[in-house]
Design a protein around this motif. Structure first.
Motif, PDB file in Angstrom:
ATOM      1  N   LEU A   1       0.872  -1.177   0.000  1.00  0.00           N
ATOM      2  CA  LEU A   1       0.000   0.000   0.000  1.00  0.00           C
ATOM      3  C   LEU A   1       0.908   1.226   0.000  1.00  0.00           C
ATOM      4  O   LEU A   1       1.708   1.402   0.919  1.00  0.00           O
TER       5      LEU A   1
ATOM      6  N   ASP B   1      -2.842  -6.157   9.321  1.00  0.00           N
ATOM      7  CA  ASP B   1      -1.578  -5.567   9.783  1.00  0.00           C
ATOM      8  C   ASP B   1      -0.587  -5.425   8.641  1.00  0.00           C
ATOM      9  O   ASP B   1      -0.452  -6.320   7.804  1.00  0.00           O
ATOM     10  N   PHE B   2       0.113  -4.315   8.642  1.00  0.00           N
ATOM     11  CA  PHE B   2       1.236  -4.099   7.732  1.00  0.00           C
ATOM     12  C   PHE B   2       2.499  -3.933   8.571  1.00  0.00           C
ATOM     13  O   PHE B   2       2.425  -3.769   9.786  1.00  0.00           O
ATOM     14  N   GLY B   3       3.640  -3.960   7.886  1.00  0.00           N
ATOM     15  CA  GLY B   3       4.881  -3.642   8.574  1.00  0.00           C
ATOM     16  C   GLY B   3       5.107  -2.137   8.593  1.00  0.00           C
ATOM     17  O   GLY B   3       4.333  -1.368   8.012  1.00  0.00           O
ATOM     18  N   ASP B   4       6.152  -1.695   9.274  1.00  0.00           N
ATOM     19  CA  ASP B   4       6.493  -0.273   9.253  1.00  0.00           C
ATOM     20  C   ASP B   4       6.836   0.144   7.834  1.00  0.00           C
ATOM     21  O   ASP B   4       7.393  -0.633   7.060  1.00  0.00           O
ATOM     22  N   PRO B   5       6.516   1.380   7.481  1.00  0.00           N
ATOM     23  CA  PRO B   5       6.698   1.811   6.094  1.00  0.00           C
ATOM     24  C   PRO B   5       8.114   2.273   5.785  1.00  0.00           C
ATOM     25  O   PRO B   5       8.860   2.683   6.675  1.00  0.00           O
TER      26      PRO B   5
ATOM     27  N   VAL C   1       9.704   5.444   4.264  1.00  0.00           N
ATOM     28  CA  VAL C   1       9.211   6.822   4.201  1.00  0.00           C
ATOM     29  C   VAL C   1      10.067   7.625   3.236  1.00  0.00           C
ATOM     30  O   VAL C   1      11.297   7.624   3.335  1.00  0.00           O
TER      31      VAL C   1
ATOM     32  N   LEU D   1       4.527   6.997   1.868  1.00  0.00           N
ATOM     33  CA  LEU D   1       4.634   5.934   2.881  1.00  0.00           C
ATOM     34  C   LEU D   1       4.377   4.606   2.188  1.00  0.00           C
ATOM     35  O   LEU D   1       3.286   4.372   1.663  1.00  0.00           O
TER      36      LEU D   1
ATOM     37  N   TYR E   1       3.898   0.834   2.565  1.00  0.00           N
ATOM     38  CA  TYR E   1       3.605  -0.234   3.523  1.00  0.00           C
ATOM     39  C   TYR E   1       3.582  -1.572   2.805  1.00  0.00           C
ATOM     40  O   TYR E   1       2.817  -1.769   1.875  1.00  0.00           O
TER      41      TYR E   1
END
Lengths: 201, 201
Positions: B153, B178-182, B184, B193, B195
């Protein structure tokens, strides 16, 4: 004079609570997703354990906050934080239609404000002096924005889609409202985005 | 096989269009907020002018995209991009109940898919080969997420509150997701961002 700052843990689809008050485990998982301890004013009840980056962000926020404005819903949900808000002995202004019967302040100096959000924010600004006023979460944030009283929006953006619940910002009447580009602090399980308001052109 | 990637310019309150189809000037201001030119496949109609960071993000996205899945609404809104989508001669799959009468492909090879989003994505994945499939914007993103078909995403988060309009993600039935940290990428007038999805524990 300090700034009026809203801060909220928010999902990728914009919720500060999931359906049926679910989702708090996910929205606040970042508060215990790391190794660096940051005690609140009530360390037995709340000590953050986060990445070093987030710990710096939290310490900065706590040091800068001189007063809070919260809604009655949050006050009731937490049982008035049993008298001791994690922010400690900082003044907390509770926006409500009617003060709770028989409440007696112990650790945190709560003030019940019955004449609206604007009055609460203005009283909090005076109380905070040179420090910042924290506003929210919930509908107070949109109301502060509509009143033109919000200087900064701190989004703790959590990488989850919740699918429903309570929105951080809903029906802001003064929109469109422009902010500048954010300061970004990459955490673990969270991305802190600090948006400072800019005058509408 | 490439990834299935949704990308959307989205406001701080989660809208991909403002009230009454307003807000596009603000949501896409970042596309012309800088000095570095990135031509689309139709450079006379669309050449991005952005920060260097955003230009890299755009070039990467364009190079990696081997097929698109779009909704009929967007196809109609743009008049089928007059036959030439900015992505060029990359296959574009249009999800629709009924193909437009008398449509003849010229530059972009459009395929009208009448048996749903899942079919459109699966056809696009085959067409894209090793490259990625872009999905969206609009309700297709939530549908792809619900189908478990979304790998990534990409939020182009724009520092504006729009107050209403069309939401990027609304009523995702498979939530929480749930996604992981993006990753940036800080742009001008936008924060990208990225994801990547993680398996739900």
């Amino acid at each position: 004079m300090g700034k009026v700052v809203a801060q909220a843990s928010v999902s990728l689809d914009g919720f500060i609570a999931g359906p049926g008050s679910s989702g708090f485990d996910r929205l606040f998982a970042w508060c215990t997703a790391g190794e660096v301890a940051t005690p609140s004013a009530q360390p037995d009840r709340l000590t953050y354990r986060t990445s070093a980056e987030t710990a710096g962000y939290l310490r900065d926020t706590m040091a800068r906050t001189g007063a809070l404005v919260v809604g009655r819903g949050q006050f009731d949900l937490t049982g008035g934080w049993s008298g001791a808000h994690p922010i400690g002995d900082v003044p907390v202004f509770v926006v409500t239609h009617q003060p709770p019967a028989g409440w007696v302040n112990t650790v945190t100096p709560f003030t019940f404000v019955t004449d609206g959000v604007e009055s609460a924010i203005r009283q909090a600004v005076v109380a905070a002096g040179a420090r910042d006023v924290g506003v929210g979460p919930g509908s107070l944030v949109g109301q502060a924005l509509d009143l033109g009283l919000l200087d900064e929006l701190r989004l703790d953006l959590v990488p989850v889609v919740l699918g429903g619940g309570v929105r951080m910002l809903d029906g802001v009447g003064s929109a469109p409202v422009d902010f500048g580009d954010p300061e970004v602090i990459a955490g673990t399980g969270v991305t802190h985005l600090i948006y400072r308001s800019v005058p509408t052109i």
